[in-house]
Design a protein around this motif. Structure first.
Motif, short mmCIF file in Angstrom:
data_model
loop_
_atom_site.label_atom_id
_atom_site.label_comp_id
_atom_site.label_asym_id
_atom_site.label_seq_id
_atom_site.Cartn_x
_atom_site.Cartn_y
_atom_site.Cartn_z
N ILE A 244 -1.48 6.51 2.40
CA ILE A 244 -2.49 6.33 3.45
C ILE A 244 -1.87 5.66 4.68
O ILE A 244 -2.12 6.06 5.82
CB ILE A 244 -3.69 5.53 2.90
N GLY B 250 0.19 8.07 6.66
CA GLY B 250 -0.66 8.92 7.52
C GLY B 250 -1.04 8.18 8.79
O GLY B 250 -0.93 8.72 9.90
N SER C 251 -4.20 13.35 -0.52
CA SER C 251 -3.32 13.05 0.61
C SER C 251 -2.72 14.34 1.16
O SER C 251 -2.81 15.40 0.55
CB SER C 251 -2.22 12.11 0.15
N ALA C 252 -2.08 14.26 2.32
CA ALA C 252 -1.36 15.40 2.87
C ALA C 252 -0.10 15.61 2.03
O ALA C 252 0.46 14.66 1.48
CB ALA C 252 -0.98 15.11 4.32
N ARG D 178 -9.28 7.68 4.94
CA ARG D 178 -9.37 8.23 3.58
C ARG D 178 -9.69 7.19 2.51
O ARG D 178 -9.96 7.55 1.37
CB ARG D 178 -8.04 8.89 3.20
N SER E 116 -6.48 11.92 10.18
CA SER E 116 -7.30 12.57 9.15
C SER E 116 -6.80 12.23 7.74
O SER E 116 -7.50 12.45 6.76
CB SER E 116 -7.33 14.07 9.35
N HIS E 117 -5.56 11.74 7.64
CA HIS E 117 -5.04 11.32 6.33
C HIS E 117 -4.65 9.84 6.34
O HIS E 117 -3.84 9.41 5.53
CB HIS E 117 -3.86 12.19 5.90
#
Lengths: 345, 345
Positions: free
Chosen positions: B37, B40, B123-124, B52, B47-48
């Motif tokens: 997190i 990101g 997550s991405a 989140r 967005s991540h």
């Protein structure tokens, strides 16, 4: 109907094989090449059928492929990479040589890769992807081509049309197979629009200044575009990296430099990755092959099509009724057999 | 400026970790989740980022992820597959557990796969792809999500937005990394259009009857479309097959059945494939890392961008100057820390 001739699949195989043998290809080159070309014709995939014989012979005549090459298998203890050096011949006999070792390694390691180096490639990748799924493995196949596609945001040809193919095995059914160019369209489609004097759809190409164009002449002097914008551009770049640079073979711009033309079959390498669904799914709930059928049923059940369905219908028909060629096609086969390399420019 | 607070990357890591620990996550779950997190947020990938945290806590509160899970590493002699069972916890600590074994197998076998089963993923994928390229390996990462995308030619949600990520290592530079949804747009982007009362661009979605729509409400009740037409649809299907079915984990329709909502993080598996460029290129001319730089220079040299450049610029800035959060964001972090699972619906 009197202008057509129908041949069985083995009969066409024999004729195409004879053309290549007479043109000086050795038995393994001729046989493998004929098999992949006849598979294209059998599946009504005309762009990869007998039409390709001439291009193969042209590449031989230009001295850009060795007609008598004997591919060499390179195995290393403990490695999941199987390498085949095509020794300057066509990719197809190299694939046939490496396939049994790839299958064995994928079954024992769970996944494995086949690298083909120093080969000339000109067939569709679906036939190789199917070669894996027929053995119960899933497969991913990719290779560069010639620099004819601009990366998204760029204005000059750099990437190839870099095909990407995948196969998943189906029990008692033809495999789930896709195989597509990572450009919006194939170069041949732009050429067809040019000949027909028709404008291209929007989004296919840019001109030599990098501006969008629908003029086929301007597109051929400029660059094609990747499919799906920056996402397709990224996948095309990944193929240059994995199936060109990583395997120590030519990238699309290097291929074009080497050949100096897009009219000869590209000389480079190829990457094939095989997965054993049984090894991956071991110890987990559900049978992967049965579960995949549920997914395919859901796709077809909402009116969408599975890729390759048109090819499989044509294949069933060809296997039952034979392959029908026009009088002009038969004459061309006879001409290629009679004249060999003299038949091509 | 008085409304903003700037934190160093480690300071933000500590705060996010503390939120998760206080909400009942064990040390490995909290630490791994906080790392991804904060990465990101650091990369301005909002967005991540910390946005989140709430979704992760909501998934814990709904009982759909185990906050105290201890992932288990499953190794098999002679296999190039490394499996980690996340034991119902988040994917991130499972990835961290499996990474060293994956790297070791990829180096010795040339390529290897990490399968994560029974995990919650939110997550991405770029952070995992980068985890490989930082070790000098190329990597491919994919997973299903929820059924929200119709296959091309279909009219109902079936596939997920199925992300596909790739990384290639660069010596002394940030890796070449891409990571994208195989749908045209992310579901969140449709939601943003709905809130703003703006029509969607053409080609993003279909309504519940399968007709093209630019109405966000109709799109949310219908289905999103794959990127790049039938080609993107095929890649999305491949991800269901390889990273859902083959690894013995849930497909996107099964995830949606299990959760009954798209507001919780998806429970499924993940597939990571690692390649050793050194093993693949061994014995071939040229250094693969140097040759890749030539390709990247040619891309950038014609005005195109490499993916992830925006993230890397933000990262350099965050590492030098810290991460700046708004007053509202800081208040939300304080609220999440104070209330834990009580802070989420």
């Amino acid at each position: 109907m009197s202008d057509n001739t129908t041949l069985t699949v083995p009969a066409l195989q024999e004729r195409v094989d004879a053309i290549f043998r007479k043109a000086g290809l050795n038995e393994i080159q001729a046989g493998a090449l004929a098999r992949v070309i006849v598979a294209g014709e059998r599946d009504a995939c005309k762009s990869h059928g007998i039409y390709r014989i001439e291009g193969a012979l042209r590449t031989v005549k230009a001295g850009k492929v060795k007609p008598d090459a004997v591919p060499e298998l390179l195995l290393q203890e403990g490695s999941a990479i199987v390498k085949v050096n095509a020794k300057g011949g066509f990719a197809n006999p190299a694939f046939e040589l490496g396939l049994p070792a790839l299958v064995e390694r994928a079954r024992s390691c769970g996944l494995a890769a086949l690298v083909i180096n120093d080969c000339t490639h000109f067939s569709a990748l679906w036939s190789e992807a199917e070669g894996l799924s027929e053995q119960g493995l899933a497969g991913l196949v990719m290779c560069p081509s010639y620099a004819t596609v601009a990366p998204t945001g760029g204005n000059k040809p750099l990437l190839g049309t870099n095909p990407f193919a995948f196969a998943w095995p189906r029990v008692g059914k033809s495999s789930y197979v896709f195989d597509f160019a990572t450009s919006v369209a194939a170069r041949g489609e732009i050429e067809l629009h040019r000949r027909a004097g028709k404008p291209l759809p929007e989004g296919w190409a840019i001109d030599a200044d990098g501006n969008p164009t629908t003029d086929p002449e301007a597109a051929l002097a400029g660059a094609m575009l990747p499919f799906g914008g920056h996402k397709g551009s990224a996948i095309g770049t990944m193929i240059e990296l994995l199936a060109g640079i990583m395997i120590g073979d030519l990238t699309s711009p290097e291929v074009l430099d080497y050949l100096g033309t897009t009219t000869l079959a590209p000389f480079h390498g190829e990457l094939i990755i095989a997965f054993s669904p049984e090894a991956f799914a071991a110890g987990r709930p559900g049978n992967p092959f049965a579960r995949a059928e549920t997914l395919f049923e859901a796709i077809v059940g909402q009116g969408a099509r599975l890729p390759s369905q048109r090819r499989y219908l044509a294949r069933a028909k060809s296997e039952a009724d034979g392959i029908t060629l026009t009088d002009a096609e038969i004459k061309q086969l006879e001409r290629l057999f009679a004249l060999g390399l003299e038949a091509v420019a």
